[in-house]
Design a protein around this motif. Structure first.
Motif, mmCIF file in Angstrom:
data_model
loop_
_atom_site.group_PDB
_atom_site.id
_atom_site.type_symbol
_atom_site.label_atom_id
_atom_site.label_comp_id
_atom_site.label_asym_id
_atom_site.label_seq_id
_atom_site.Cartn_x
_atom_site.Cartn_y
_atom_site.Cartn_z
ATOM 1 N N LYS A 73 0.732 -1.268 -0.066
ATOM 2 C CA LYS A 73 -0.052 0.006 -0.089
ATOM 3 C C LYS A 73 0.807 1.210 0.000
ATOM 4 O O LYS A 73 0.594 2.374 -0.667
ATOM 5 N N ALA A 78 -3.828 3.519 -3.864
ATOM 6 C CA ALA A 78 -4.633 3.313 -4.658
ATOM 7 C C ALA A 78 -5.706 4.413 -4.872
ATOM 8 O O ALA A 78 -5.599 5.456 -3.968
ATOM 9 N N ASP A 80 -8.937 6.911 -4.830
ATOM 10 C CA ASP A 80 -9.925 6.903 -3.701
ATOM 11 C C ASP A 80 -11.288 6.197 -4.055
ATOM 12 O O ASP A 80 -12.233 5.856 -3.733
ATOM 13 N N LEU A 82 -11.911 3.542 -5.988
ATOM 14 C CA LEU A 82 -11.804 2.257 -6.081
ATOM 15 C C LEU A 82 -12.753 1.444 -4.828
ATOM 16 O O LEU A 82 -12.772 1.971 -3.865
ATOM 17 N N ASP A 84 -13.733 -1.726 -2.378
ATOM 18 C CA ASP A 84 -13.109 -2.546 -1.248
ATOM 19 C C ASP A 84 -12.634 -3.777 -2.273
ATOM 20 O O ASP A 84 -11.324 -4.270 -2.171
ATOM 21 N N GLN A 86 -12.078 -4.101 -5.660
ATOM 22 C CA GLN A 86 -11.072 -3.585 -6.483
ATOM 23 C C GLN A 86 -9.722 -3.359 -5.700
ATOM 24 O O GLN A 86 -8.820 -3.789 -6.200
ATOM 25 N N ARG A 87 -9.700 -2.816 -4.519
ATOM 26 C CA ARG A 87 -8.635 -2.534 -3.675
ATOM 27 C C ARG A 87 -7.909 -4.240 -3.459
ATOM 28 O O ARG A 87 -6.802 -4.320 -3.625
ATOM 29 N N THR A 88 -8.746 -5.092 -2.967
ATOM 30 C CA THR A 88 -8.177 -6.358 -2.756
ATOM 31 C C THR A 88 -7.634 -7.062 -4.013
ATOM 32 O O THR A 88 -6.606 -7.668 -3.858
ATOM 33 N N TYR A 91 -4.129 -5.210 -4.869
ATOM 34 C CA TYR A 91 -2.944 -5.681 -3.943
ATOM 35 C C TYR A 91 -2.788 -7.236 -3.898
ATOM 36 O O TYR A 91 -1.531 -7.724 -3.405
ATOM 37 N N ALA A 111 -1.213 0.189 -10.000
ATOM 38 C CA ALA A 111 -2.005 1.298 -9.402
ATOM 39 C C ALA A 111 -2.081 2.350 -10.245
ATOM 40 O O ALA A 111 -0.933 2.996 -10.459
ATOM 41 N N THR A 113 -3.792 6.272 -10.135
ATOM 42 C CA THR A 113 -4.433 7.590 -9.771
ATOM 43 C C THR A 113 -4.278 8.672 -10.531
ATOM 44 O O THR A 113 -3.729 8.562 -11.445
#
Length: 298
Positions: A73, A78, A80, A82, A84, A86-88, A91, A111, A113
């Motif tokens: 992280k 990531a 903002d 995204l 949960d 998509q974040r999982t 990573y 990643a 932004t």
């Protein structure tokens, strides 16, 4: 009467001849058996070189789980927007295609932004010598490492590059104390090839020396110490363009016994004129590489 006498004399003679032949056959068999035994003993006594020991590592860790989530992280912020899920997924990484999970595996992360795109990859390669009578797994891995070091146009074996070429290139990570950045580079405007030799020193020195908005130092590519058995770092900055930002790629290659690890970290700003800082990018890549070394040592 004479015929009976002859028969009586011939039969014992034949019996004796048969016995003698059997005896000779037995002797021949004994002699042959002893000969085979002698050959076996001579082969057992041959002195052939013992094969070199196998490498320390017989398998490789799962690359997508090699780095902890907190570190990922920090290296790959990531967006903002995204979810949960998509974040999982971000990573978790994407594993490289591998046809032999005990020899070559890798994982990649991306990643994005609004400000930048960051790419990270980790590759593990276990080197095996196919003829350990002439070369051990470790020696073969060192041969592969030296070839990659040569491809990177870095000296081997070698200390870090000279202060005139890359200020702040001390064996440690950050403060470039050895190059004498506080005095000579600041006073002399670097008449030789590296144009950044003066600017990094003034920007890095805590003393008020002129340009507070000077860009961060360019640490450059070099051999590094204290990372696995041997290691080197490549730092490449893409060419500047009128409409394209400069991307920085830091690649660290290190060897630990018969395994070669490659960490590649790329930062691509979205806005032209933005240059990713060399110390920060190198530091994050090196911290991850050090964590991987510790994982192999566990």
């Amino acid at each position: 009467m004479q015929r009976k006498a002859v028969r009586r004399r011939v039969l014992p003679g034949i019996a004796m001849l048969t016995a003698l032949m059997a005896g000779l056959t037995g002797l021949t068999g004994c002699t042959s058996g002893n000969g085979v035994g002698d050959d076996t003993d001579s082969k057992a006594g041959d002195s052939s070189p013992a094969p070199a020991p196998a490498g320390k590592y017989r398998s490789l860790p799962a690359p997508c789980r090699a780095a902890d989530g907190k570190r990922l992280k920090a290296m790959l912020p990531a967006a903002d927007s995204l979810t949960d899920e998509q974040r999982t997924q971000l990573y978790a990484g994407t594993a490289d295609t591998s046809y032999d999970g005990d020899r070559h595996v890798g994982c990649r992360w991306t990643a994005q932004t609004p400000e930048e795109t960051r790419l990270l990859s980790v590759v593990f390669e276990r080197v095996v010598s196919y003829d350990r009578t002439t070369m051990s797994d470790d020696d073969k891995a060192r041969q592969v490492y030296v070839r990659r070091l040569t491809d990177a146009h870095l000296p081997f074996p070698g200390p870090t590059t000279s202060p005139a070429t890359s200020p702040g290139t001390a064996p440690g990570t950050a403060p470039g104390t050895a190059p004498g950045a506080a005095a000579s580079p600041g006073t002399s405007p670097a008449p030789t090839a590296p144009p950044a030799a003066g600017a990094p020193s003034t920007g890095q020195s805590p003393q008020p020396a002129g340009s507070p908005s000077a860009p961060p130092p360019e640490l450059g590519s070099r051999v590094i110490e204290g990372l696995g058995t041997e290691a080197f770092l490549e730092d490449k900055l893409s060419a500047a363009g009128a409409s394209a930002a400069q991307a920085r790629t830091v690649r660290i290659v290190f060897r630990t016994s018969n395994v070669i690890v490659t960490v590649e970290y790329n930062v691509q700003p979205a806005l032209p004129g933005t240059v990713p800082a060399s110390p920060e990018t190198q530091d994050k890549a090196r911290q991850l590489a050090q964590a991987l070394v510790e994982r192999f040592n566990d």
